[in-house]
Design an enzyme around this catalytic site. Structure first.
Site, PDB file in Angstrom:
ATOM      1  N   LYS A   1       2.341   9.532  24.061  1.00 46.29           N
ATOM      2  CA  LYS A   1       0.883   9.575  24.211  1.00 46.29           C
ATOM      3  C   LYS A   1       0.336  10.941  23.821  1.00 46.29           C
ATOM      4  CE  LYS A   1       0.552   5.897  27.601  1.00 46.29           C
ATOM      5  NZ  LYS A   1       0.069   4.952  26.572  1.00 46.29           N
TER       6      LYS A   1
ATOM      7  N   GLY B   1      -1.883  -1.683  29.757  1.00 45.36           N
ATOM      8  CA  GLY B   1      -1.521  -1.505  31.151  1.00 45.36           C
ATOM      9  C   GLY B   1      -2.372  -2.325  32.103  1.00 45.36           C
TER      10      GLY B   1
ATOM     11  N   ASP C   1      -0.668   2.843  20.734  1.00 49.20           N
ATOM     12  CA  ASP C   1      -1.217   4.198  20.789  1.00 49.20           C
ATOM     13  C   ASP C   1      -1.305   4.801  19.391  1.00 49.20           C
ATOM     14  OD1 ASP C   1      -1.421   4.082  23.541  1.00 49.20           O
ATOM     15  OD2 ASP C   1       0.465   5.126  23.902  1.00 49.20           O
TER      16      ASP C   1
ATOM     17  N   LYS D   1      -7.923   2.902  23.577  1.00 50.06           N
ATOM     18  CA  LYS D   1      -6.661   2.154  23.570  1.00 50.06           C
ATOM     19  C   LYS D   1      -6.553   1.433  24.922  1.00 50.06           C
ATOM     20  CE  LYS D   1      -2.609   0.427  23.595  1.00 50.06           C
ATOM     21  NZ  LYS D   1      -1.595   1.098  24.367  1.00 50.06           N
TER      22      LYS D   1
ATOM     23  N   GLY E   1       2.536  -5.773  24.826  1.00 50.28           N
ATOM     24  CA  GLY E   1       3.981  -5.874  24.941  1.00 50.28           C
ATOM     25  C   GLY E   1       4.473  -6.883  25.964  1.00 50.28           C
TER      26      GLY E   1
END
Length: 287
Positions: free
Chosen positions: A244, A38, A188, A35, A71
Protein backbone atom coordinates in the site's frame (compact mmCIF):
# COMPACT_ATOMS: atom_id res chain seq x y z
CA UNK A 1 -49.73 23.48 14.50
CA UNK A 2 -46.50 21.55 15.00
CA UNK A 3 -43.95 22.67 17.56
CA UNK A 4 -40.55 21.37 18.55
CA UNK A 5 -37.56 22.45 20.57
CA UNK A 6 -34.07 22.72 19.18
CA UNK A 7 -31.79 20.11 20.74
CA UNK A 8 -28.03 19.82 20.99
CA UNK A 9 -27.76 17.08 18.36
CA UNK A 10 -29.40 19.27 15.74
CA UNK A 11 -27.20 22.22 16.62
CA UNK A 12 -24.09 20.01 16.44
CA UNK A 13 -25.18 18.74 13.02
CA UNK A 14 -25.61 22.30 11.74
CA UNK A 15 -22.21 23.27 13.13
CA UNK A 16 -20.55 20.28 11.43
CA UNK A 17 -22.09 21.22 8.09
CA UNK A 18 -20.94 24.82 8.51
CA UNK A 19 -17.40 23.74 9.37
CA UNK A 20 -17.31 21.48 6.30
CA UNK A 21 -17.98 24.36 3.90
CA UNK A 22 -14.33 25.42 3.37
CA UNK A 23 -13.37 21.83 2.60
CA UNK A 24 -16.25 21.40 0.17
CA UNK A 25 -15.12 24.58 -1.58
CA UNK A 26 -11.53 23.31 -1.55
CA UNK A 27 -12.46 20.07 -3.33
CA UNK A 28 -14.92 21.46 -5.86
CA UNK A 29 -13.77 20.18 -9.24
CA UNK A 30 -11.11 17.93 -7.67
CA UNK A 31 -10.61 14.32 -8.71
CA UNK A 32 -10.52 11.78 -5.88
CA UNK A 33 -9.71 8.14 -6.62
CA UNK A 34 -10.95 5.66 -3.99
CA UNK A 35 -9.70 2.08 -3.73
CA UNK A 36 -12.63 0.15 -2.25
CA UNK A 37 -11.93 -3.12 -0.49
CA UNK A 38 -12.03 -4.91 2.83
CA UNK A 39 -14.78 -4.16 5.33
CA UNK A 40 -16.41 -1.49 3.18
CA UNK A 41 -17.38 -4.24 0.72
CA UNK A 42 -18.27 -6.80 3.34
CA UNK A 43 -21.92 -6.06 4.07
CA UNK A 44 -24.94 -4.46 2.45
CA UNK A 45 -25.04 -1.86 5.23
CA UNK A 46 -21.40 -0.86 4.72
CA UNK A 47 -21.92 -0.72 0.95
CA UNK A 48 -24.98 1.50 1.35
CA UNK A 49 -23.09 3.87 3.64
CA UNK A 50 -20.16 4.06 1.21
CA UNK A 51 -22.49 4.69 -1.74
CA UNK A 52 -24.20 7.55 0.13
CA UNK A 53 -20.82 9.13 0.84
CA UNK A 54 -19.76 8.89 -2.81
CA UNK A 55 -23.02 10.48 -4.01
CA UNK A 56 -22.59 13.31 -1.51
CA UNK A 57 -19.05 13.89 -2.81
CA UNK A 58 -20.37 14.12 -6.37
CA UNK A 59 -23.18 16.43 -5.22
CA UNK A 60 -20.71 19.00 -3.85
CA UNK A 61 -18.58 19.01 -6.99
CA UNK A 62 -15.98 16.29 -6.38
CA UNK A 63 -15.19 13.87 -9.23
CA UNK A 64 -14.95 10.49 -7.45
CA UNK A 65 -13.51 7.43 -9.19
CA UNK A 66 -14.02 4.04 -7.53
CA UNK A 67 -11.55 1.19 -8.09
CA UNK A 68 -12.51 -2.03 -6.34
CA UNK A 69 -11.03 -5.36 -5.40
CA UNK A 70 -12.81 -8.66 -4.92
CA UNK A 71 -10.32 -11.30 -3.81
CA UNK A 72 -12.61 -13.08 -1.31
CA UNK A 73 -15.41 -13.27 -3.88
CA UNK A 74 -13.01 -14.71 -6.45
CA UNK A 75 -11.77 -17.32 -3.97
CA UNK A 76 -15.35 -18.29 -3.16
CA UNK A 77 -16.30 -18.72 -6.82
CA UNK A 78 -13.16 -20.74 -7.61
CA UNK A 79 -14.02 -23.04 -4.72
CA UNK A 80 -17.63 -23.40 -5.86
CA UNK A 81 -16.48 -24.28 -9.39
CA UNK A 82 -13.80 -26.64 -8.02
CA UNK A 83 -11.02 -24.85 -9.89
CA UNK A 84 -7.71 -25.60 -8.22
CA UNK A 85 -5.04 -22.90 -8.04
CA UNK A 86 -1.26 -23.15 -8.02
CA UNK A 87 0.82 -20.73 -5.98
CA UNK A 88 4.31 -19.32 -6.49
CA UNK A 89 5.90 -17.67 -3.45
CA UNK A 90 2.46 -17.36 -1.89
CA UNK A 91 0.92 -15.68 -4.93
CA UNK A 92 -1.84 -17.28 -6.99
CA UNK A 93 -1.02 -18.28 -10.55
CA UNK A 94 -3.70 -16.88 -12.84
CA UNK A 95 -4.13 -19.35 -15.68
CA UNK A 96 -6.77 -19.10 -18.42
CA UNK A 97 -9.47 -20.92 -16.43
CA UNK A 98 -8.86 -18.78 -13.35
CA UNK A 99 -8.85 -15.61 -15.47
CA UNK A 100 -12.34 -16.38 -16.75
CA UNK A 101 -13.60 -16.56 -13.17
CA UNK A 102 -11.69 -13.43 -12.14
CA UNK A 103 -13.24 -11.40 -14.96
CA UNK A 104 -16.71 -12.79 -14.34
CA UNK A 105 -16.59 -11.94 -10.64
CA UNK A 106 -14.85 -8.55 -10.85
CA UNK A 107 -16.53 -7.08 -13.93
CA UNK A 108 -19.84 -8.81 -13.28
CA UNK A 109 -20.86 -9.52 -9.72
CA UNK A 110 -18.69 -7.10 -7.72
CA UNK A 111 -18.67 -4.17 -10.14
CA UNK A 112 -22.42 -4.17 -10.69
CA UNK A 113 -23.14 -4.46 -6.97
CA UNK A 114 -21.23 -1.21 -6.37
CA UNK A 115 -22.83 0.48 -9.39
CA UNK A 116 -26.30 -0.45 -8.19
CA UNK A 117 -25.61 0.77 -4.66
CA UNK A 118 -24.47 4.19 -5.93
CA UNK A 119 -27.42 4.47 -8.30
CA UNK A 120 -29.86 3.58 -5.51
CA UNK A 121 -28.33 6.39 -3.46
CA UNK A 122 -29.15 8.87 -6.22
CA UNK A 123 -25.90 8.89 -8.18
CA UNK A 124 -25.15 8.00 -11.80
CA UNK A 125 -22.55 5.26 -11.68
CA UNK A 126 -21.07 3.52 -14.72
CA UNK A 127 -19.27 0.19 -14.46
CA UNK A 128 -16.02 -0.28 -16.37
CA UNK A 129 -12.85 -2.32 -16.34
CA UNK A 130 -9.38 -1.24 -17.35
CA UNK A 131 -10.02 -2.95 -20.70
CA UNK A 132 -12.65 -0.39 -21.69
CA UNK A 133 -11.52 2.40 -24.06
CA UNK A 134 -7.87 1.33 -23.57
CA UNK A 135 -7.93 2.70 -20.04
CA UNK A 136 -5.16 0.33 -18.84
CA UNK A 137 -2.73 -1.50 -21.11
CA UNK A 138 -0.59 -4.02 -19.24
CA UNK A 139 2.68 -5.83 -19.39
CA UNK A 140 2.87 -9.28 -17.84
CA UNK A 141 4.17 -8.91 -14.30
CA UNK A 142 5.86 -12.31 -14.03
CA UNK A 143 5.56 -15.23 -16.43
CA UNK A 144 5.47 -17.60 -13.45
CA UNK A 145 2.26 -15.95 -12.23
CA UNK A 146 0.43 -16.23 -15.54
CA UNK A 147 -2.12 -13.57 -16.46
CA UNK A 148 -1.16 -11.02 -13.83
CA UNK A 149 -0.46 -7.58 -15.24
CA UNK A 150 1.33 -4.35 -14.40
CA UNK A 151 -0.06 -1.13 -15.90
CA UNK A 152 2.22 0.09 -18.69
CA UNK A 153 0.11 2.63 -20.60
CA UNK A 154 -2.87 4.66 -19.42
CA UNK A 155 -5.57 6.49 -21.37
CA UNK A 156 -8.04 8.19 -18.99
CA UNK A 157 -10.07 9.86 -21.77
CA UNK A 158 -13.19 7.85 -20.96
CA UNK A 159 -13.06 9.02 -17.33
CA UNK A 160 -12.88 12.69 -18.32
CA UNK A 161 -15.90 12.15 -20.58
CA UNK A 162 -17.87 10.67 -17.68
CA UNK A 163 -16.90 13.56 -15.39
CA UNK A 164 -18.36 16.01 -17.90
CA UNK A 165 -21.71 14.23 -17.54
CA UNK A 166 -21.53 14.12 -13.71
CA UNK A 167 -21.18 10.33 -13.80
CA UNK A 168 -19.21 8.20 -11.34
CA UNK A 169 -16.83 5.60 -12.81
CA UNK A 170 -16.60 2.26 -11.00
CA UNK A 171 -13.60 0.33 -12.29
CA UNK A 172 -12.71 -3.36 -12.04
CA UNK A 173 -8.92 -3.92 -11.88
CA UNK A 174 -8.46 -5.69 -15.20
CA UNK A 175 -6.33 -4.61 -18.13
CA UNK A 176 -5.64 -5.57 -21.71
CA UNK A 177 -2.31 -6.85 -22.97
CA UNK A 178 -0.74 -5.54 -26.15
CA UNK A 179 -1.74 -8.75 -27.92
CA UNK A 180 -5.30 -8.80 -26.65
CA UNK A 181 -4.74 -10.77 -23.45
CA UNK A 182 -6.79 -10.04 -20.33
CA UNK A 183 -4.71 -9.39 -17.21
CA UNK A 184 -5.66 -9.33 -13.56
CA UNK A 185 -4.19 -6.31 -11.73
CA UNK A 186 -3.72 -5.80 -8.02
CA UNK A 187 -6.50 -3.42 -6.94
CA UNK A 188 -4.21 -0.98 -5.13
CA UNK A 189 -1.84 -0.93 -8.11
CA UNK A 190 -4.70 -0.23 -10.53
CA UNK A 191 -6.03 2.57 -8.31
CA UNK A 192 -2.59 4.16 -8.08
CA UNK A 193 -2.06 4.00 -11.84
CA UNK A 194 -5.48 5.55 -12.53
CA UNK A 195 -4.89 8.29 -9.94
CA UNK A 196 -1.52 9.04 -11.52
CA UNK A 197 -2.97 9.20 -15.03
CA UNK A 198 -5.62 11.66 -13.82
CA UNK A 199 -3.15 13.68 -11.70
CA UNK A 200 -5.72 13.22 -8.95
CA UNK A 201 -5.91 15.52 -5.96
CA UNK A 202 -6.29 12.55 -3.63
CA UNK A 203 -5.94 8.78 -3.71
CA UNK A 204 -7.81 7.19 -0.81
CA UNK A 205 -6.80 3.59 -0.02
CA UNK A 206 -9.49 2.06 2.19
CA UNK A 207 -8.08 -0.70 4.38
CA UNK A 208 -8.96 -2.70 7.47
CA UNK A 209 -6.34 -0.95 9.60
CA UNK A 210 -6.34 2.55 11.06
CA UNK A 211 -3.36 3.82 9.06
CA UNK A 212 0.45 3.76 8.97
CA UNK A 213 1.91 3.13 12.43
CA UNK A 214 5.24 4.15 13.95
CA UNK A 215 7.56 1.92 16.00
CA UNK A 216 5.38 2.48 19.09
CA UNK A 217 2.28 1.26 17.28
CA UNK A 218 0.70 4.72 17.06
CA UNK A 219 -1.01 5.88 13.87
CA UNK A 220 0.98 8.64 12.16
CA UNK A 221 -1.44 11.12 10.62
CA UNK A 222 1.00 12.92 8.29
CA UNK A 223 4.09 11.58 6.53
CA UNK A 224 6.35 12.48 3.64
CA UNK A 225 7.53 10.13 0.93
CA UNK A 226 11.03 10.11 2.49
CA UNK A 227 9.62 9.18 5.90
CA UNK A 228 7.74 6.28 4.32
CA UNK A 229 10.98 5.02 2.78
CA UNK A 230 12.79 5.31 6.13
CA UNK A 231 10.03 3.43 8.01
CA UNK A 232 10.13 0.68 5.40
CA UNK A 233 13.92 0.42 5.50
CA UNK A 234 13.99 0.03 9.30
CA UNK A 235 11.19 -2.55 9.29
CA UNK A 236 8.52 -0.44 10.97
CA UNK A 237 6.36 -0.66 7.85
CA UNK A 238 6.04 -4.36 7.10
CA UNK A 239 3.74 -7.07 5.80
CA UNK A 240 0.59 -6.00 4.00
CA UNK A 241 1.26 -2.31 4.56
CA UNK A 242 4.31 -2.41 2.24
CA UNK A 243 2.38 -2.77 -1.06
CA UNK A 244 0.00 0.00 0.00
CA UNK A 245 2.80 2.44 0.80
CA UNK A 246 4.59 1.44 -2.41
CA UNK A 247 1.39 2.26 -4.30
CA UNK A 248 1.30 5.60 -2.50
CA UNK A 249 4.89 6.43 -3.47
CA UNK A 250 4.33 5.45 -7.11
CA UNK A 251 1.15 7.55 -7.26
CA UNK A 252 2.88 10.59 -5.79
CA UNK A 253 5.75 10.19 -8.25
CA UNK A 254 3.14 10.18 -11.05
CA UNK A 255 1.67 13.50 -9.96
CA UNK A 256 -0.99 12.68 -7.34
CA UNK A 257 -1.01 15.49 -4.77
CA UNK A 258 -1.44 13.23 -1.73
CA UNK A 259 -2.37 9.66 -0.80
CA UNK A 260 -4.34 8.71 2.30
CA UNK A 261 -4.33 5.23 3.85
CA UNK A 262 -7.46 5.12 5.99
CA UNK A 263 -9.68 2.74 7.90
CA UNK A 264 -12.62 1.67 5.74
CA UNK A 265 -14.28 0.19 8.85
CA UNK A 266 -14.91 3.69 10.21
CA UNK A 267 -18.34 5.08 9.31
CA UNK A 268 -18.16 7.82 6.66
CA UNK A 269 -14.37 7.47 6.46
CA UNK A 270 -14.08 9.27 3.10
CA UNK A 271 -16.18 12.21 4.27
CA UNK A 272 -14.17 12.50 7.48
CA UNK A 273 -10.96 12.59 5.48
CA UNK A 274 -12.05 15.14 2.90
CA UNK A 275 -14.41 17.44 4.77
CA UNK A 276 -13.08 17.71 8.34
CA UNK A 277 -9.94 19.22 9.81
CA UNK A 278 -8.80 16.03 11.57
CA UNK A 279 -9.00 13.55 8.68
CA UNK A 280 -9.36 9.80 9.10
CA UNK A 281 -6.02 8.10 8.43
CA UNK A 282 -2.41 8.63 7.36
CA UNK A 283 -1.83 11.22 4.65
CA UNK A 284 1.34 10.89 2.57
CA UNK A 285 2.64 13.92 0.67
CA UNK A 286 5.66 14.36 -1.61
CA UNK A 287 7.52 16.39 1.03
Amino acid sequence: MKTQNMNRDWIATARTLSQALPYMQRYTGATVVIKLGGHAMGSDEAMESFANDVVLMRQVGVNPVIVHGGGPMINDMLKRLDIKSDFVNGKRVTDAATMEVVEMVLSGVVNKRIVQAINRAGGKAVGLSGKDANLITCDQTDAALGLVGTPAQMDPTILSTLFERSMIPVIAPLGAGKNGETYNINGDTAAGAIAGALKADRLLLLTDVSGVKNAEGEVVTELTADQIRDLTANGTIAGGMIPKTETALDAIASGVRAVVILDGRAPNACLLELFTDHGAGSIIRPR
